[in-house]
Scaffold this motif. Sequence first.
Motif, PDB file in Angstrom:
ATOM      1  N   HIS A  86       0.824  -1.203   0.000  1.00 21.48           N
ATOM      2  CA  HIS A  86       0.000   0.000   0.000  1.00 21.48           C
ATOM      3  C   HIS A  86       0.863   1.260   0.000  1.00 21.48           C
ATOM      4  CE1 HIS A  86      -3.660  -2.338   1.042  1.00 21.48           C
ATOM      5  NE2 HIS A  86      -2.809  -3.072   1.731  1.00 21.48           N
ATOM      6  N   GLN A  87       0.316   2.326  -0.548  1.00 21.48           N
ATOM      7  CA  GLN A  87       0.994   3.616  -0.494  1.00 21.48           C
ATOM      8  C   GLN A  87       1.171   4.058   0.955  1.00 21.48           C
ATOM      9  OE1 GLN A  87      -1.027   6.751  -2.583  1.00 21.48           O
ATOM     10  NE2 GLN A  87       0.693   8.151  -2.441  1.00 21.48           N
ATOM     11  N   ALA A  88       0.153   3.851   1.772  1.00 18.82           N
ATOM     12  CA  ALA A  88       0.225   4.111   3.214  1.00 18.82           C
ATOM     13  C   ALA A  88      -0.102   2.798   3.911  1.00 18.82           C
ATOM     14  CB  ALA A  88      -0.749   5.208   3.620  1.00 18.82           C
ATOM     15  N   PRO A  89       0.898   1.989   4.256  1.00 18.05           N
ATOM     16  CA  PRO A  89       0.637   0.667   4.827  1.00 18.05           C
ATOM     17  C   PRO A  89      -0.255   0.747   6.063  1.00 18.05           C
ATOM     18  CG  PRO A  89       2.959   0.922   4.289  1.00 18.05           C
ATOM     19  CD  PRO A  89       2.328   2.272   4.128  1.00 18.05           C
ATOM     20  N   PRO A  90      -1.284  -0.091   6.152  1.00 12.30           N
ATOM     21  CA  PRO A  90      -2.212  -0.060   7.296  1.00 12.30           C
ATOM     22  C   PRO A  90      -1.609  -0.755   8.516  1.00 12.30           C
ATOM     23  CG  PRO A  90      -2.856  -1.788   5.769  1.00 12.30           C
ATOM     24  CD  PRO A  90      -1.683  -1.091   5.136  1.00 12.30           C
ATOM     25  N   LEU A  91      -0.602  -0.113   9.113  1.00 12.01           N
ATOM     26  CA  LEU A  91       0.109  -0.701  10.249  1.00 12.01           C
ATOM     27  C   LEU A  91      -0.321   0.000  11.532  1.00 12.01           C
ATOM     28  CD1 LEU A  91       3.683  -0.821   8.659  1.00 12.01           C
ATOM     29  CD2 LEU A  91       1.959  -2.630   8.689  1.00 12.01           C
ATOM     30  N   PRO A  92      -0.755  -0.742  12.542  1.00  4.78           N
ATOM     31  CA  PRO A  92      -1.122  -0.131  13.819  1.00  4.78           C
ATOM     32  C   PRO A  92       0.046   0.662  14.396  1.00  4.78           C
ATOM     33  CG  PRO A  92      -1.839  -2.420  13.729  1.00  4.78           C
ATOM     34  CD  PRO A  92      -0.960  -2.207  12.537  1.00  4.78           C
ATOM     35  N   PRO A  93      -0.173   1.895  14.834  1.00  7.92           N
ATOM     36  CA  PRO A  93       0.926   2.762  15.271  1.00  7.92           C
ATOM     37  C   PRO A  93       1.797   2.150  16.373  1.00  7.92           C
ATOM     38  CG  PRO A  93      -1.086   4.032  15.030  1.00  7.92           C
ATOM     39  CD  PRO A  93      -1.472   2.593  14.875  1.00  7.92           C
ATOM     40  N   ARG A  94       1.189   1.436  17.321  1.00  8.46           N
ATOM     41  CA  ARG A  94       1.944   0.922  18.455  1.00  8.46           C
ATOM     42  C   ARG A  94       2.508  -0.482  18.200  1.00  8.46           C
ATOM     43  NH1 ARG A  94       1.314   3.879  23.004  1.00  8.46           N
ATOM     44  NH2 ARG A  94       1.846   2.114  24.323  1.00  8.46           N
ATOM     45  N   GLN A  95       2.267  -1.003  17.014  1.00  7.22           N
ATOM     46  CA  GLN A  95       2.765  -2.345  16.693  1.00  7.22           C
ATOM     47  C   GLN A  95       4.274  -2.307  16.455  1.00  7.22           C
ATOM     48  OE1 GLN A  95       1.698  -4.334  12.838  1.00  7.22           O
ATOM     49  NE2 GLN A  95       0.662  -5.782  14.183  1.00  7.22           N
ATOM     50  N   ARG A 133      17.098  -6.678   3.797  1.00  9.90           N
ATOM     51  CA  ARG A 133      17.140  -6.438   2.353  1.00  9.90           C
ATOM     52  C   ARG A 133      16.763  -4.991   2.034  1.00  9.90           C
ATOM     53  NH1 ARG A 133      19.050  -7.171  -0.972  1.00  9.90           N
ATOM     54  NH2 ARG A 133      17.899  -7.968  -2.755  1.00  9.90           N
ATOM     55  N   LEU A 134      16.024  -4.349   2.946  1.00 11.16           N
ATOM     56  CA  LEU A 134      15.574  -2.977   2.730  1.00 11.16           C
ATOM     57  C   LEU A 134      16.243  -2.003   3.688  1.00 11.16           C
ATOM     58  CD1 LEU A 134      11.997  -4.251   2.220  1.00 11.16           C
ATOM     59  CD2 LEU A 134      13.151  -2.841   0.527  1.00 11.16           C
ATOM     60  N   ASP A 135      17.387  -2.416   4.236  1.00  8.69           N
ATOM     61  CA  ASP A 135      18.198  -1.561   5.107  1.00  8.69           C
ATOM     62  C   ASP A 135      17.454  -1.107   6.358  1.00  8.69           C
ATOM     63  OD1 ASP A 135      20.314  -1.629   3.148  1.00  8.69           O
ATOM     64  OD2 ASP A 135      19.190  -0.142   2.004  1.00  8.69           O
ATOM     65  N   LEU A 136      16.632  -2.012   6.908  1.00  3.98           N
ATOM     66  CA  LEU A 136      15.859  -1.683   8.107  1.00  3.98           C
ATOM     67  C   LEU A 136      16.063  -2.693   9.229  1.00  3.98           C
ATOM     68  CD1 LEU A 136      12.391  -0.571   6.630  1.00  3.98           C
ATOM     69  CD2 LEU A 136      14.088   0.907   7.717  1.00  3.98           C
ATOM     70  N   ALA A 137      17.146  -3.446   9.182  1.00  6.93           N
ATOM     71  CA  ALA A 137      17.366  -4.483  10.198  1.00  6.93           C
ATOM     72  C   ALA A 137      17.424  -3.890  11.601  1.00  6.93           C
ATOM     73  CB  ALA A 137      18.654  -5.253   9.898  1.00  6.93           C
ATOM     74  N   ASP A 138      17.895  -2.648  11.705  1.00  6.43           N
ATOM     75  CA  ASP A 138      18.017  -2.015  13.023  1.00  6.43           C
ATOM     76  C   ASP A 138      16.674  -1.549  13.576  1.00  6.43           C
ATOM     77  OD1 ASP A 138      17.894  -0.069  10.974  1.00  6.43           O
ATOM     78  OD2 ASP A 138      18.788   1.448  12.278  1.00  6.43           O
ATOM     79  N   LYS A 139      15.613  -1.649  12.786  1.00  5.97           N
ATOM     80  CA  LYS A 139      14.289  -1.212  13.232  1.00  5.97           C
ATOM     81  C   LYS A 139      13.418  -2.389  13.673  1.00  5.97           C
ATOM     82  CE  LYS A 139      15.170   3.063  12.122  1.00  5.97           C
ATOM     83  NZ  LYS A 139      15.390   4.092  13.188  1.00  5.97           N
ATOM     84  N   LEU A 140      13.988  -3.539  13.856  1.00  3.14           N
ATOM     85  CA  LEU A 140      13.225  -4.756  14.137  1.00  3.14           C
ATOM     86  C   LEU A 140      12.247  -4.575  15.290  1.00  3.14           C
ATOM     87  CD1 LEU A 140      12.946  -7.795  13.326  1.00  3.14           C
ATOM     88  CD2 LEU A 140      14.619  -8.286  15.125  1.00  3.14           C
ATOM     89  N   PHE A 141      12.674  -3.924  16.377  1.00  2.00           N
ATOM     90  CA  PHE A 141      11.821  -3.791  17.560  1.00  2.00           C
ATOM     91  C   PHE A 141      11.267  -2.377  17.734  1.00  2.00           C
ATOM     92  CE2 PHE A 141      14.567  -7.431  18.647  1.00  2.00           C
ATOM     93  CZ  PHE A 141      13.577  -8.394  18.772  1.00  2.00           C
ATOM     94  N   ALA A 142      11.461  -1.531  16.731  1.00  2.00           N
ATOM     95  CA  ALA A 142      10.883  -0.181  16.791  1.00  2.00           C
ATOM     96  C   ALA A 142       9.367  -0.264  16.652  1.00  2.00           C
ATOM     97  CB  ALA A 142      11.464   0.686  15.680  1.00  2.00           C
ATOM     98  N   ARG A 143       8.685   0.725  17.171  1.00  2.00           N
ATOM     99  CA  ARG A 143       7.243   0.828  16.971  1.00  2.00           C
ATOM    100  C   ARG A 143       6.973   1.524  15.649  1.00  2.00           C
ATOM    101  NH1 ARG A 143       4.634   3.229  22.366  1.00  2.00           N
ATOM    102  NH2 ARG A 143       4.408   4.914  20.855  1.00  2.00           N
ATOM    103  N   CYS A 144       5.878   1.169  15.014  1.00  2.00           N
ATOM    104  CA  CYS A 144       5.565   1.743  13.708  1.00  2.00           C
ATOM    105  C   CYS A 144       5.391   3.251  13.770  1.00  2.00           C
ATOM    106  CB  CYS A 144       4.326   1.077  13.124  1.00  2.00           C
ATOM    107  SG  CYS A 144       4.607  -0.641  12.612  1.00  2.00           S
ATOM    108  N   ASP A 145       4.892   3.779  14.905  1.00  2.00           N
ATOM    109  CA  ASP A 145       4.700   5.221  14.994  1.00  2.00           C
ATOM    110  C   ASP A 145       6.007   5.980  15.221  1.00  2.00           C
ATOM    111  OD1 ASP A 145       5.171   4.531  17.620  1.00  2.00           O
ATOM    112  OD2 ASP A 145       3.265   5.276  18.395  1.00  2.00           O
TER     113      ASP A 145
END
Length: 267
Positions: A86-95, A133-145
């Motif tokens: 999606h253009q704006a992925p429907p990800l829960p902010p606190r997930q 693969r998308l250079d986000l390995a360091d964000k594994l436990f970050a919250r979506c918000d």
Amino acid sequence: MSVSLRGVGLTHANGQVALSGIDLQVSSGERLAIIGPSGAGKTSLLRLLASNLRPTSGEIELLAQQPWQLSARQRQTLRARIGLIHQAPPLPPRQRVVTAVLAGKLGQWSLGKSLLNLLHPVDMQGAQGALARLDLADKLFARCDQLSGGQLQRVGIARVLYQAPELILADEPVSAMDPVLAGHTLSVLNEEVTRRGMTLLASLHAVELAMAHFPRIIGVRDGRILFDLPPDALSSAQLDALYANEQLQTLPVSMPAAQTSLQIPRC
């Protein structure tokens, strides 16, 4: 054949005609970009292919099945074989990002495994690999918000890559990224799709990105397909007709030098 549309039309409940007379054949493993001005019908076409909308005319076949001749349960099984970006992925902010990526396989997992995943990630390594693969390995436990719009879009792409569907439908998947990051992300997505033999259809605002990363370009305007060509076969006249009366910007660098009199938009 991954996708087959024959004479497909879509008219909304308010009488607005979104698509008309669409004929489209996409073989397994093909990659194509859908371009056109705002309101052309690009998103409606992708929603039809996701079986989120039912056509008002014509025949549609996805992954060798006709979705609207299936039961609701069978159609849900078919949808599990299709990945949506999606253009704006429907990800829960606190997930957490790890949970968001692993959610890509909820349609394939049992209810018990899906519930367990909400409590504790069941495939940490798989999620981290998709994010890396998308250079986000360091964000594994970050919250979506805690992520930027471009990072959220990359998480959405990682989720679909983890899902490993047969068909990927991407609606403006890099619109929140700067041009360099957008190009890199599309390169990664196309590499993964090619390596795994997936089929990819992506709608894009930036024409130069479509021409640089996809071997087949479909131009949509007023709910109809104006052309279906490889990038090197596209002429300035065809692009001019596609974007007539749109705000003009710089010509994509991938166009032949002889055609530099034309300017085209990022609609």
